[in-house]
Design a protein around this motif. Structure first.
Motif: not given
Length: 154
Positions: A118-145
């Motif tokens: 989460e570049k806008d808040s300089n946060c690194l979010h990681v998750s694991y879901n035993a039932k549904n791992n979506r395998k997503q790797i994302l970069i989040r930015t914020k522009n005009n809210n």
């Protein structure tokens, strides 16, 4: 990999500076949430700790409903015990993100749901879901809210 757990379950999974500030009890005894948090540690956080070779600091993992509402968080993820916001001393969030991406790319990390820088808040979010791992790797930015999520392909 290792049978050693590198995390203090209560202190790491339920700790929240904001909850303490507002006197919010950020704990749960829900067995499903507790199981999700243990899975997060066992399948993602512990392997990351071993492979990175440095302690991982959990800024926020579980969020009770009251805390999550205060933070205007998503209704899923933290409240179900699926994710954690992390940092590693000596690494920028950007460096940590790309290190994790490299570990995934080389097959060293096999189990994850989302890795979001989460570049806008300089946060690194990681998750694991035993039932549904979506395998997503994302970069989040914020522009005009407005949040924008970019898929990282490799």
């Amino acid at each position: 990999m290792t049978n050693k757990l590198y995390f203090d379950f209560v202190n790491d999974m339920f700790n929240s500076v904001i909850a303490k500030k507002y006197g919010i009890d950020n704990t749960t005894n829900d067995p499903i949430i507790l199981s999700n948090l243990l899975n997060l540690i066992w399948y993602l956080l512990n392997p990351l700790r071993v492979l990175i070779g440095k302690p991982i600091i959990i800024e926020c993992a579980y969020r009770c409903q009251k805390l999550n509402e205060l933070l205007r968080g998503a209704k899923t993820g933290h409240p179900q015990g699926y994710c954690a916001d992390i940092l590693v001393k000596g690494l920028t969030q950007e460096k940590l993100f790309w290190t994790i991406v490299s570990l995934i790319k080389t097959g060293k990390i096999k189990f994850w749901d989302q890795i979001i820088w989460e570049k806008d808040s300089n946060c690194l979010h990681v998750s694991y879901n035993a039932k549904n791992n979506r395998k997503q790797i994302l970069i989040r930015t914020k522009n005009n809210n407005t949040y924008k999520y970019e898929d990282v392909k490799f």
